[in-house]
Design a protein around this motif. Structure first.
Motif, PDB file in Angstrom:
ATOM      1  N   UNK A   1       0.845  -1.187   0.000  1.00  0.00           N
ATOM      2  CA  UNK A   1       0.000   0.000   0.000  1.00  0.00           C
ATOM      3  C   UNK A   1       0.888   1.247   0.000  1.00  0.00           C
ATOM      4  N   UNK A   2       0.632   2.148  -0.903  1.00  0.00           N
ATOM      5  CA  UNK A   2       1.462   3.336  -1.051  1.00  0.00           C
ATOM      6  C   UNK A   2       0.823   4.554  -0.390  1.00  0.00           C
ATOM      7  N   UNK A   3       1.682   5.461   0.049  1.00  0.00           N
ATOM      8  CA  UNK A   3       1.262   6.738   0.610  1.00  0.00           C
ATOM      9  C   UNK A   3       1.566   7.781  -0.450  1.00  0.00           C
ATOM     10  N   UNK A   4       0.531   8.449  -0.931  1.00  0.00           N
ATOM     11  CA  UNK A   4       0.676   9.352  -2.071  1.00  0.00           C
ATOM     12  C   UNK A   4       0.258  10.772  -1.699  1.00  0.00           C
ATOM     13  N   UNK A   5       1.120  11.716  -1.997  1.00  0.00           N
ATOM     14  CA  UNK A   5       0.823  13.130  -1.782  1.00  0.00           C
ATOM     15  C   UNK A   5       0.834  13.812  -3.147  1.00  0.00           C
ATOM     16  N   UNK A   6      -0.281  14.476  -3.472  1.00  0.00           N
ATOM     17  CA  UNK A   6      -0.406  15.095  -4.792  1.00  0.00           C
ATOM     18  C   UNK A   6      -0.862  16.543  -4.676  1.00  0.00           C
ATOM     19  N   UNK A   7      -0.137  17.424  -5.338  1.00  0.00           N
ATOM     20  CA  UNK A   7      -0.550  18.823  -5.462  1.00  0.00           C
ATOM     21  C   UNK A   7      -0.758  19.498  -4.102  1.00  0.00           C
ATOM     22  N   UNK A   8       0.033  19.103  -3.100  1.00  0.00           N
ATOM     23  CA  UNK A   8      -0.130  19.659  -1.750  1.00  0.00           C
ATOM     24  C   UNK A   8       0.373  21.099  -1.715  1.00  0.00           C
ATOM     25  N   UNK A   9      -0.489  21.998  -1.273  1.00  0.00           N
ATOM     26  CA  UNK A   9      -0.135  23.409  -1.168  1.00  0.00           C
ATOM     27  C   UNK A   9      -0.501  23.922   0.221  1.00  0.00           C
ATOM     28  N   UNK A  10       0.454  24.596   0.859  1.00  0.00           N
ATOM     29  CA  UNK A  10       0.237  25.171   2.186  1.00  0.00           C
ATOM     30  C   UNK A  10       0.581  26.658   2.109  1.00  0.00           C
ATOM     31  N   UNK A  11      -0.324  27.490   2.625  1.00  0.00           N
ATOM     32  CA  UNK A  11      -0.020  28.916   2.646  1.00  0.00           C
ATOM     33  C   UNK A  11      -0.559  29.557   3.914  1.00  0.00           C
ATOM     34  N   UNK A  12       0.131  30.615   4.338  1.00  0.00           N
ATOM     35  CA  UNK A  12      -0.272  31.401   5.488  1.00  0.00           C
ATOM     36  C   UNK A  12      -0.633  32.788   4.979  1.00  0.00           C
ATOM     37  N   UNK A  13      -1.928  33.089   4.943  1.00  0.00           N
ATOM     38  CA  UNK A  13      -2.358  34.335   4.336  1.00  0.00           C
ATOM     39  C   UNK A  13      -2.029  34.327   2.854  1.00  0.00           C
ATOM     40  N   UNK A  14      -1.283  35.327   2.417  1.00  0.00           N
ATOM     41  CA  UNK A  14      -0.893  35.406   1.011  1.00  0.00           C
ATOM     42  C   UNK A  14       0.434  34.704   0.736  1.00  0.00           C
ATOM     43  N   UNK A  15       1.087  34.233   1.794  1.00  0.00           N
ATOM     44  CA  UNK A  15       2.409  33.611   1.624  1.00  0.00           C
ATOM     45  C   UNK A  15       2.274  32.113   1.390  1.00  0.00           C
ATOM     46  N   UNK A  16       2.724  31.660   0.227  1.00  0.00           N
ATOM     47  CA  UNK A  16       2.706  30.235  -0.105  1.00  0.00           C
ATOM     48  C   UNK A  16       4.006  29.616   0.383  1.00  0.00           C
ATOM     49  N   UNK A  17       3.904  28.673   1.315  1.00  0.00           N
ATOM     50  CA  UNK A  17       5.089  28.036   1.893  1.00  0.00           C
ATOM     51  C   UNK A  17       5.446  26.772   1.126  1.00  0.00           C
ATOM     52  N   UNK A  18       4.439  25.968   0.814  1.00  0.00           N
ATOM     53  CA  UNK A  18       4.621  24.741   0.034  1.00  0.00           C
ATOM     54  C   UNK A  18       3.708  24.827  -1.177  1.00  0.00           C
ATOM     55  N   UNK A  19       4.258  24.618  -2.368  1.00  0.00           N
ATOM     56  CA  UNK A  19       3.445  24.762  -3.571  1.00  0.00           C
ATOM     57  C   UNK A  19       3.453  23.475  -4.399  1.00  0.00           C
ATOM     58  N   UNK A  20       2.280  22.881  -4.521  1.00  0.00           N
ATOM     59  CA  UNK A  20       2.019  21.757  -5.429  1.00  0.00           C
ATOM     60  C   UNK A  20       3.036  20.626  -5.254  1.00  0.00           C
ATOM     61  N   UNK A  21       3.156  20.175  -4.032  1.00  0.00           N
ATOM     62  CA  UNK A  21       4.124  19.126  -3.696  1.00  0.00           C
ATOM     63  C   UNK A  21       3.588  17.763  -4.107  1.00  0.00           C
ATOM     64  N   UNK A  22       4.420  16.958  -4.749  1.00  0.00           N
ATOM     65  CA  UNK A  22       4.050  15.605  -5.168  1.00  0.00           C
ATOM     66  C   UNK A  22       5.145  14.623  -4.768  1.00  0.00           C
ATOM     67  N   UNK A  23       4.778  13.562  -4.082  1.00  0.00           N
ATOM     68  CA  UNK A  23       5.716  12.462  -3.845  1.00  0.00           C
ATOM     69  C   UNK A  23       4.940  11.214  -3.437  1.00  0.00           C
ATOM     70  N   UNK A  24       5.593  10.069  -3.607  1.00  0.00           N
ATOM     71  CA  UNK A  24       4.989   8.771  -3.280  1.00  0.00           C
ATOM     72  C   UNK A  24       5.944   8.006  -2.390  1.00  0.00           C
ATOM     73  N   UNK A  25       5.421   7.387  -1.345  1.00  0.00           N
ATOM     74  CA  UNK A  25       6.220   6.556  -0.449  1.00  0.00           C
ATOM     75  C   UNK A  25       5.720   5.125  -0.573  1.00  0.00           C
ATOM     76  N   UNK A  26       6.611   4.216  -0.922  1.00  0.00           N
ATOM     77  CA  UNK A  26       6.239   2.816  -1.088  1.00  0.00           C
ATOM     78  C   UNK A  26       5.997   2.155   0.274  1.00  0.00           C
ATOM     79  N   UNK A  27       5.286   1.049   0.313  1.00  0.00           N
ATOM     80  CA  UNK A  27       5.041   0.346   1.579  1.00  0.00           C
ATOM     81  C   UNK A  27       6.355  -0.010   2.284  1.00  0.00           C
TER      82      UNK A  27
END
Length: 357
Positions: A1-27
């Protein structure tokens, strides 16, 4: 079973800290997110476990977790500061992680004992948290995080507060423990030695995105960009000029004329040296001035001046003294050249099988 992160974006107000993060972690895989302070590493951890608002998809075995509350995501979290409860003994702290399990007192006691034995703290149940060493507290925190049998374990700078000797020992112990139990793990850290020691793959964060994701060996030998080199602690980049020669090519730098192994044509480049670029060699073509000598691990390291460029470090004989001059050779594969205005050197070909990004 894989852990998949797609298009993850984190921002505080107008400040984008993480933009469109993609990665996959294998079992059962351990992936490290490596970044400098302020790169958003802890924001990623909080977003993955539901403690930080974010957009994008987070999935385990294809099931979307992003819409689930924190306690239903099946994600274990080991905090940077451990966050142990001082009013509870060791058993009470570990048992806290079992609160979501429907267990009787006897079963819970057995489970706590098994978890403590797993992290090498058998018989510590009644110990007060304040009486434990930093390493012991670290392992209590790990046992508590493992108690709910999480699908995914997140470790947020888990070894940052420990002394070097203890950290190196725990890196080995924790890595063996996670692999033995097949725990899919994401660790965030600013320490590349820590990431390389523990992880199967390392993702280097830069400007809110993953600059490169690969095995530690590939990152060390084929860093994709100057930004990756900086995160790995390589010597700061300097301007250089590549020129072709009958036998290949060389690069003119403030350190002098250096060999390298890329297929670049003539032109300006940014040049970075890996820490293992220089070696003492009586027949070497270059001469360095010894600035400072100090013991380091099982060898002596010297701060040296080569040409007019930034100072460098290199291993030297134990008899070397400040003020000496020493001849040395340069490893061509440790001289990394990057085209000005780009991040990817033409000779760089990421192995497709390693899911480099």
């Amino acid at each position: 079973m894989t852990f998949t992160v797609s298009d993850l974006t984190v921002q505080y107000g107008e400040t984008v800290v993480i933009r469109r993060l993609d990665f996959v972690v294998a079992p059962g895989e351990i992936v490290a997110l490596l970044g400098a302070s302020g790169s958003g590493k802890s924001s990623i951890v909080r977003a993955l476990c539901g403690l930080q608002p974010a957009t994008g998809a987070i999935a385990w075995n294809g099931n979307d977790l992003a819409r689930l509350p924190t306690h239903r995501r099946g994600i274990g979290l080991m905090f940077q500061d451990q966050a142990l409860f001082g009013h509870l003994d060791v058993a009470g702290n570990v048992a806290f992680g079992l609160k979501m399990h429907v267990l009787g007192a006897h079963e819970r006691k057995i489970q706590v004992a098994q978890l403590l034995a797993t992290v090498g703290l058998e018989g510590f149940e009644a110990r007060a948290i304040a009486t434990l060493s930093g390493g012991e507290q670290q392992r209590v925190a790990l046992a508590r995080a493992l108690a709910p049998v999480p699908d995914v374990l997140l470790l947020d700078e888990p070894f940052g507060a420990l002394d070097r000797t203890l950290r190196e020992r725990l890196l080995i112990e924790v890595g063996e423990l996670l692999r033995r139990n097949g725990v899919t793990t994401v660790i965030v850290t600013h320490d590349h030695d820590e990431a390389f020691s523990l992880a199967d793959r390392v993702a280097v964060l830069h400007d809110g995105q993953i600059e490169q994701m690969a095995t530690p060996t590939t990152l060390w030998q084929q860093p994709k960009s100057v930004a990756v080199c900086e995160q790995l602690g390589f010597v700061e980049a300097v301007d250089g000029e590549v020129q072709r020669t009958p036998g290949g090519s060389e690069v003119i730098t403030p350190w002098g004329v250096l060999p390298h192994q890329s297929a670049m044509t003539n032109g300006p480049v940014r040049v970075v040296l890996r820490p293992d670029a220089l070696a003492a060699d009586e027949q070497g073509a270059l001469q360095v001035d010894i600035q400072r000598v100090r013991p380091h691990a099982n060898q002596f390291q010297a701060t040296v001046q080569l040409g007019t460029g930034p100072r460098l470090m290199m291993p030297v004989p134990a008899s070397t003294r400040p003020g000496d001059t020493l001849r040395c050779s340069v490893r061509p594969d440790a001289v990394l050249c990057y085209l000005v205005g780009t991040s990817l050197p033409p000779a760089f070909k990421p192995p497709a099988s390693e899911n480099d990004q």
